[in-house]
Design an enzyme around this catalytic site. Structure first.
Site, PDB file in Angstrom:
ATOM      1  N   GLY A   8       0.808  -1.231   0.000  1.00  0.00           N
ATOM      2  CA  GLY A   8       0.000   0.000   0.000  1.00  0.00           C
ATOM      3  C   GLY A   8       0.829   1.262   0.000  1.00  0.00           C
ATOM      4  O   GLY A   8       0.632   2.139   0.846  1.00  0.00           O
ATOM      5  N   CYS A   9       1.757   1.381  -0.969  1.00  0.00           N
ATOM      6  CA  CYS A   9       2.677   2.534  -0.984  1.00  0.00           C
ATOM      7  C   CYS A   9       2.222   3.677  -1.887  1.00  0.00           C
ATOM      8  O   CYS A   9       2.997   4.578  -2.174  1.00  0.00           O
ATOM      9  CB  CYS A   9       4.078   2.074  -1.403  1.00  0.00           C
ATOM     10  SG  CYS A   9       4.846   0.991  -0.208  1.00  0.00           S
ATOM     11  N   SER A  10       0.964   3.659  -2.328  1.00  0.00           N
ATOM     12  CA  SER A  10       0.518   4.746  -3.215  1.00  0.00           C
ATOM     13  C   SER A  10       0.339   6.050  -2.445  1.00  0.00           C
ATOM     14  O   SER A  10       0.318   7.120  -3.045  1.00  0.00           O
ATOM     15  CB  SER A  10      -0.804   4.366  -3.891  1.00  0.00           C
ATOM     16  OG  SER A  10      -1.862   4.436  -2.973  1.00  0.00           O
ATOM     17  N   SER A  11       0.187   5.965  -1.125  1.00  0.00           N
ATOM     18  CA  SER A  11      -0.061   7.185  -0.329  1.00  0.00           C
ATOM     19  C   SER A  11       0.256   6.913   1.137  1.00  0.00           C
ATOM     20  O   SER A  11       0.636   5.805   1.500  1.00  0.00           O
ATOM     21  CB  SER A  11      -1.535   7.608  -0.476  1.00  0.00           C
ATOM     22  OG  SER A  11      -2.382   6.561  -0.037  1.00  0.00           O
ATOM     23  N   TYR A  66     -14.605  -1.712   9.831  1.00  0.00           N
ATOM     24  CA  TYR A  66     -13.165  -1.439   9.932  1.00  0.00           C
ATOM     25  C   TYR A  66     -12.617  -2.020  11.230  1.00  0.00           C
ATOM     26  O   TYR A  66     -11.630  -2.755  11.235  1.00  0.00           O
ATOM     27  CB  TYR A  66     -12.946   0.067   9.870  1.00  0.00           C
ATOM     28  CG  TYR A  66     -11.505   0.528   9.953  1.00  0.00           C
ATOM     29  CD1 TYR A  66     -10.577   0.172   8.976  1.00  0.00           C
ATOM     30  CD2 TYR A  66     -11.078   1.354  10.990  1.00  0.00           C
ATOM     31  CE1 TYR A  66      -9.259   0.620   9.037  1.00  0.00           C
ATOM     32  CE2 TYR A  66      -9.772   1.816  11.056  1.00  0.00           C
ATOM     33  CZ  TYR A  66      -8.863   1.448  10.081  1.00  0.00           C
ATOM     34  OH  TYR A  66      -7.564   1.898  10.152  1.00  0.00           O
TER      35      TYR A  66
HETATM   36  N1  LIG Z   1      -4.103   7.449   9.007  1.00  0.00           N
HETATM   37  C1  LIG Z   1      -4.646   7.056  10.145  1.00  0.00           C
HETATM   38  O1  LIG Z   1      -5.214   7.842  10.909  1.00  0.00           O
HETATM   39  C2  LIG Z   1      -4.567   5.614  10.544  1.00  0.00           C
HETATM   40  C3  LIG Z   1      -4.934   5.274  11.842  1.00  0.00           C
HETATM   41  C4  LIG Z   1      -4.878   3.947  12.236  1.00  0.00           C
HETATM   42  C5  LIG Z   1      -4.453   2.990  11.333  1.00  0.00           C
HETATM   43  N2  LIG Z   1      -4.112   3.345  10.062  1.00  0.00           N
HETATM   44  C6  LIG Z   1      -3.695   2.290   9.160  1.00  0.00           C
HETATM   45  O2  LIG Z   1      -2.542   2.693   8.452  1.00  0.00           O
HETATM   46  C7  LIG Z   1      -2.462   1.946   7.233  1.00  0.00           C
HETATM   47  C8  LIG Z   1      -2.147   2.873   6.080  1.00  0.00           C
HETATM   48  O3  LIG Z   1      -3.219   3.780   5.910  1.00  0.00           O
HETATM   49  P1  LIG Z   1      -2.972   5.322   5.593  1.00  0.00           P
HETATM   50  O4  LIG Z   1      -3.424   6.073   6.769  1.00  0.00           O
HETATM   51  O5  LIG Z   1      -1.624   5.545   5.075  1.00  0.00           O
HETATM   52  O6  LIG Z   1      -4.095   5.577   4.473  1.00  0.00           O
HETATM   53  P2  LIG Z   1      -3.991   5.671   2.880  1.00  0.00           P
HETATM   54  O7  LIG Z   1      -3.185   6.857   2.510  1.00  0.00           O
HETATM   55  O8  LIG Z   1      -5.386   5.583   2.411  1.00  0.00           O
HETATM   56  O9  LIG Z   1      -3.177   4.361   2.473  1.00  0.00           O
HETATM   57  C9  LIG Z   1      -3.774   3.108   2.340  1.00  0.00           C
HETATM   58  C10 LIG Z   1      -3.035   2.351   1.285  1.00  0.00           C
HETATM   59  O10 LIG Z   1      -3.603   1.021   1.169  1.00  0.00           O
HETATM   60  C11 LIG Z   1      -3.687   0.745  -0.197  1.00  0.00           C
HETATM   61  N3  LIG Z   1      -4.604  -0.320  -0.526  1.00  0.00           N
HETATM   62  C12 LIG Z   1      -5.951  -0.390  -0.332  1.00  0.00           C
HETATM   63  N4  LIG Z   1      -6.434  -1.530  -0.817  1.00  0.00           N
HETATM   64  C13 LIG Z   1      -5.377  -2.219  -1.319  1.00  0.00           C
HETATM   65  C14 LIG Z   1      -5.223  -3.479  -1.954  1.00  0.00           C
HETATM   66  N5  LIG Z   1      -6.259  -4.277  -2.188  1.00  0.00           N
HETATM   67  N6  LIG Z   1      -3.982  -3.881  -2.316  1.00  0.00           N
HETATM   68  C15 LIG Z   1      -2.917  -3.089  -2.104  1.00  0.00           C
HETATM   69  N7  LIG Z   1      -3.000  -1.868  -1.544  1.00  0.00           N
HETATM   70  C16 LIG Z   1      -4.217  -1.447  -1.153  1.00  0.00           C
HETATM   71  C17 LIG Z   1      -4.074   2.065  -0.837  1.00  0.00           C
HETATM   72  O11 LIG Z   1      -3.839   1.997  -2.223  1.00  0.00           O
HETATM   73  P3  LIG Z   1      -4.797   2.650  -3.342  1.00  0.00           P
HETATM   74  O12 LIG Z   1      -4.273   4.024  -3.583  1.00  0.00           O
HETATM   75  O13 LIG Z   1      -4.631   1.736  -4.516  1.00  0.00           O
HETATM   76  O14 LIG Z   1      -6.194   2.652  -2.784  1.00  0.00           O
HETATM   77  C18 LIG Z   1      -3.127   2.995  -0.091  1.00  0.00           C
HETATM   78  O15 LIG Z   1      -1.857   2.962  -0.674  1.00  0.00           O
HETATM   79  C19 LIG Z   1      -3.785   1.215   7.105  1.00  0.00           C
HETATM   80  O16 LIG Z   1      -3.612  -0.116   7.549  1.00  0.00           O
HETATM   81  C20 LIG Z   1      -4.694   1.949   8.062  1.00  0.00           C
HETATM   82  O17 LIG Z   1      -5.745   1.141   8.541  1.00  0.00           O
HETATM   83  C21 LIG Z   1      -4.159   4.635   9.646  1.00  0.00           C
END
Ligand SMILES: NC(=O)c1ccc[n+]([C@@H]2O[C@H](COP(=O)([O-])OP(=O)(O)OC[C@H]3O[C@@H](n4cnc5c(N)ncnc54)[C@H](OP(=O)(O)O)[C@@H]3O)[C@@H](O)[C@H]2O)c1
Length: 282
Positions: A10-13, A147
């Site tokens: 999940g490195c797109s963002s 979630y």
């Molecule tokens: N940010 C927060 O507040 C927070 C808090 C608690 C936990 N987290 C956890 O942190 C992790 C990263 O999230 P983030 O906050 O960085 O959000 P994010 O920017 O939305 O990143 C999520 C990443 O997961 C990828 N993804 C989704 N479905 C996928 C699939 N089927 N195969 C491969 N990649 C996939 C997305 O890619 P696409 O661009 O292709 O969709 C995106 O790169 C997640 O596990 C999230 O639950 C975040």
């Protein structure tokens, strides 16, 4: 210390992207993966190896991808199971398929990717599997079942993995971030619905408005969060001279949420101790 080889999903963002920057900054090797390879172009330019990986692929295709990843630098030291999305909505409004899809990405994704790396790590008697969980893996709130359920599942699965693989020399790290400023709650990433059922309508609307209000105003700095995780793995910086724990919460909000949950759980156990302790066979 020899450079470690990391693979991040999940490195797109968001966190995924920050992990890759931090890993390279420390002199380690990063294999950045995403389901849309075009989203990795700039990471490639900074020195990351890149691979397409959709965590919902079947086990064979994921095994093949992980074998290709291992072949890039000859081995893999650290897996970061990061990819996930937030599914919001009331139990009654979300379909079985909605829940299933969320579990497919957030739970069975990490399961399949980790299963693909475990034989390699077991053979080398070393390796670290990281699971990015959440405060939602500690505390269920209304309209967050799609979630929260996935993150509770990851917590238990990763804890069990730690117990069985630690004696083989493998480490497991569960990361529980609070709210961090990423795209997680943005339109197009967040999947949520406002309830069509009158009894839930107001609370559901408030939940969605709260998420929209938090989006891009979160207090957590993803750069600081990933730096702590990289420190823990490399046992340097804030983690120098300290063993890697099984869990690390990230953010003041995470500290409060998890502490409250623990205090409430201890109170519950004490309040009901007589009853809880009364059910053994005479
Ligand atoms: N940010 C927060 O507040 C927070 C808090 C608690 C936990 N987290 C956890 O942190 C992790 C990263 O999230 P983030 O906050 O960085 O959000 P994010 O920017 O939305 O990143 C999520 C990443 O997961 C990828 N993804 C989704 N479905 C996928 C699939 N089927 N195969 C491969 N990649 C996939 C997305 O890619 P696409 O661009 O292709 O969709 C995106 O790169 C997640 O596990 C999230 O639950 C975040």
């Amino acid at each position: 210390m020899a450079p470690l080889v990391w693979l991040v999903t999940g490195c797109s963002s968001g966190f995924g992207r920050e992990f890759v920057h931090e890993i390279l900054k420390r002199g380690d090797k990063a294999i950045a993966t995403a389901r849309r390879p075009e989203s990795l172009e700039d990471l490639k330019k900074t020195g990351a190896a890149v691979l397409q990986l959709d965590v919902t692929w079947d086990q064979n295709r994921i095994n093949e991808t992980i074998n290709n990843a291992i072949a890039i630098y000859g081995h893999l030291d650290v897996l970061v199971n990061n990819a996930a999305y937030v599914l919001g909505g009331a139990w009654e409004d979300l379909s079985y398929q909605d829940f299933h899809d969320a579990f497919e990405t957030n739970v069975f994704g990490p399961l399949k990717v980790t299963k693909a790396v475990l034989p390699h790590m077991r053979a080398r008697k070393t390796g670290t599997n990281i699971f990015i969980s959440s405060i939602s893996g500690w505390n269920g709130i209304g309209f967050d079942a799609g979630y929260s359920g996935t993150k509770f599942a990851i917590e238990g699965m990763a804890e069990s993995l730690d117990d069985e693989a630690r004696p083989l020399g493998l480490r497991t790290l569960i990361v529980d971030p609070g709210y961090f400023r990423t795209d997680l709650l943005s339109q197009g990433k967040l999947k949520t619905t406002v309830s069509s059922i009158p009894e839930y309508a107001e609370a559901s609307k408030a939940f969605n408005q709260a998420l929209a209000g938090i989006n891009h105003k979160q207090a957590g700095d993803p750069k600081k969060g990933v730096a702590v995780v990289v420190d823990l793995v490399r046992q340097e910086g804030v983690a120098s001279g300290r063993e890697m724990p099984l869990r690390i919460a990230l953010g003041q909000d995470a500290y409060e949420v998890i502490k409250n949950k623990c205090s409430e759980t201890i109170k519950l156990l004490e309040d009901w101790k007589d009853v809880i302790s009364s059910t053994d066979l005479d």
